[in-house]
Design a protein around this motif. Structure first.
Motif, mmCIF file in Angstrom:
data_model
loop_
_atom_site.group_PDB
_atom_site.id
_atom_site.type_symbol
_atom_site.label_atom_id
_atom_site.label_comp_id
_atom_site.label_asym_id
_atom_site.label_seq_id
_atom_site.Cartn_x
_atom_site.Cartn_y
_atom_site.Cartn_z
ATOM 1 N N GLU A 186 29.767 37.616 48.552
ATOM 2 C CA GLU A 186 30.896 37.955 49.427
ATOM 3 C C GLU A 186 32.078 38.478 48.617
ATOM 4 N N LEU A 187 32.365 37.846 47.484
ATOM 5 C CA LEU A 187 33.490 38.281 46.664
ATOM 6 C C LEU A 187 33.215 39.644 46.039
ATOM 7 N N ILE A 188 31.998 39.825 45.474
ATOM 8 C CA ILE A 188 31.650 41.114 44.873
ATOM 9 C C ILE A 188 31.678 42.208 45.927
ATOM 10 N N GLY A 189 31.188 41.899 47.130
ATOM 11 C CA GLY A 189 31.215 42.883 48.209
ATOM 12 C C GLY A 189 32.631 43.287 48.578
ATOM 13 N N TRP A 190 33.541 42.309 48.622
ATOM 14 C CA TRP A 190 34.936 42.608 48.954
ATOM 15 C C TRP A 190 35.595 43.445 47.856
ATOM 16 N N LEU A 191 35.332 43.081 46.595
ATOM 17 C CA LEU A 191 35.890 43.847 45.484
ATOM 18 C C LEU A 191 35.307 45.260 45.427
ATOM 19 N N SER A 192 34.048 45.405 45.824
ATOM 20 C CA SER A 192 33.425 46.735 45.853
ATOM 21 C C SER A 192 34.126 47.635 46.857
ATOM 22 N N GLN A 193 34.451 47.090 48.016
ATOM 23 C CA GLN A 193 35.185 47.877 49.002
ATOM 24 C C GLN A 193 36.591 48.192 48.503
ATOM 25 N N LEU A 194 37.190 47.242 47.808
ATOM 26 C CA LEU A 194 38.527 47.473 47.252
ATOM 27 C C LEU A 194 38.498 48.638 46.269
ATOM 28 N N CYS A 195 37.444 48.708 45.442
ATOM 29 C CA CYS A 195 37.325 49.788 44.466
ATOM 30 C C CYS A 195 36.986 51.122 45.125
ATOM 31 N N LEU A 196 36.591 51.080 46.400
ATOM 32 C CA LEU A 196 36.429 52.309 47.178
ATOM 33 C C LEU A 196 37.688 52.590 47.991
ATOM 34 N N LEU A 197 38.777 51.931 47.598
ATOM 35 C CA LEU A 197 40.114 52.161 48.155
ATOM 36 C C LEU A 197 40.219 51.752 49.613
ATOM 37 N N VAL A 198 39.348 50.826 50.051
ATOM 38 C CA VAL A 198 39.392 50.334 51.428
ATOM 39 C C VAL A 198 40.564 49.369 51.583
ATOM 40 N N ASN A 199 41.314 49.552 52.656
ATOM 41 C CA ASN A 199 42.450 48.687 53.006
ATOM 42 C C ASN A 199 43.604 48.743 52.006
ATOM 43 N N LEU A 200 43.616 49.764 51.153
ATOM 44 C CA LEU A 200 44.777 49.945 50.281
ATOM 45 C C LEU A 200 45.901 50.616 51.066
ATOM 46 N N PRO A 201 47.142 50.243 50.832
ATOM 47 C CA PRO A 201 48.256 50.946 51.486
ATOM 48 C C PRO A 201 48.197 52.444 51.175
ATOM 49 N N PHE A 202 48.452 53.255 52.192
ATOM 50 C CA PHE A 202 48.289 54.697 52.035
ATOM 51 C C PHE A 202 49.219 55.263 50.963
#
Length: 286
Positions: A42-58
């Motif tokens: 779950e943590l690796i999956g969340w970090l993977s999405q983060l590294c794909l710029l998911v949910n980052l402020p525009f």
């Protein structure tokens, strides 16, 4: 506070031993296969999405509107050092002591390696597609992408995007997603040098070109369906221009005269197909 002081004041031999243990743990973590079970990663999956710029402020992506004006597209490269800092920042929330920092310093490279593999599974899993373990053996080495701001995003929901490397090799899509009604982001495994924007496949239709007052149809190879040269065209016979109808029989006769054979209804349909338009954005290095 006591934990921090105890670690800072501990003998060098103890600190070296702890770092060695953390280093061995990091090596094991880096080499272990990536799990796609939600409860296991779950943590690796969340970090993977983060590294794909998911949910980052525009505004992290576009600090000022002038960098992405209306009717524009921008190609970019994601700096791996920036991603490492992003992951480090996300993992720093639980740090309370210098021992935690030492732990993170040893394990962060291993975590980045796992994330680099897991990123390949983010988009297929969202699309309910299967992902094989072999596809996740190698981590993503580089990420490039584009930002598109245009009414096309709103008007053509089924647009398809294909990125090619400098050698013309297709790049794996890691993320293609709407950020707003008129802004779309795309990320690929590799650095795009050519980006193709295709109309939705349902945009196939019968059509021809109006050239110098005549209606002309560029023909296709009867075996492969590939377009022939511009000079290999025949005139489309018009039955009633006001009613916008063509003379199918006479047009088929023009095709038969070109191919010197009888044209079947299927072959006529093949010739009359007009594929959806494809736009290309080509990067030019200065």
């Amino acid at each position: 506070m006591h934990v921090r002081m105890d670690w800072d004041n501990s003998p060098q031999l103890v600190r070296t031993h702890v770092r060695r243990v953390f280093g061995e743990l990091a090596a094991l973590t880096k080499d272990q296969p990536v799990s796609l079970e939600h409860q296991d990663d779950e943590l690796i999956g969340w970090l993977s999405q983060l590294c794909l710029l998911v949910n980052l402020p525009f505004h992290y992506l576009i600090p000022t509107e002038s960098m992405l004006p209306d009717d524009s597209i921008r190609l970019f490269y994601v700096n791996p050092n920036w991603l490492q800092a992003l992951v480090d920042g996300a993992c720093s929330l639980g740090r309370n002591a210098s021992l935690d920092l030492t732990h993170d310093q040893e394990l962060i490279d291993a975590v980045i390696s796992q994330i680099g593999k897991r990123m390949k599974a983010v988009r297929p899993l969202l699309q309910s597609k299967s992902v094989t373990a072999k596809e996740l053996d190698e981590e993503v080495q580089a990420i490039g992408g584009f930002l598109l701001r245009s009414p096309l995003v709103r008007g053509w929901r089924g647009l398809e995007f294909k990125a090619l490397s400098s050698q013309g090799t297709p790049l794996r899509a890691l993320r293609i997603e709407l950020l707003s009604d008129d802004v779309l982001i795309g990320l690929f495994e590799g650095i795009p040098y050519t980006l193709e924007l295709d109309q939705p496949p349902e945009g196939y239709f019968f059509g021809f070109n109006h050239i110098n007052g005549r209606y002309m149809k560029r023909l296709r190879n009867l075996d492969s369906g590939e377009l022939l040269s511009e000079s290999d065209s025949i005139e489309v016979a018009v039955q009633n221009e006001k009613m916008r109808t063509i003379d199918v029989y006479q047009t088929a006769k023009h095709m038969e005269a070109y191919f010197k054979k009888e044209i079947t209804s299927a072959e006529f349909a093949l010739q009359m197909i007009k594929t959806p338009y494809i736009g290309k954005v080509v990067r030019k290095d200065e």
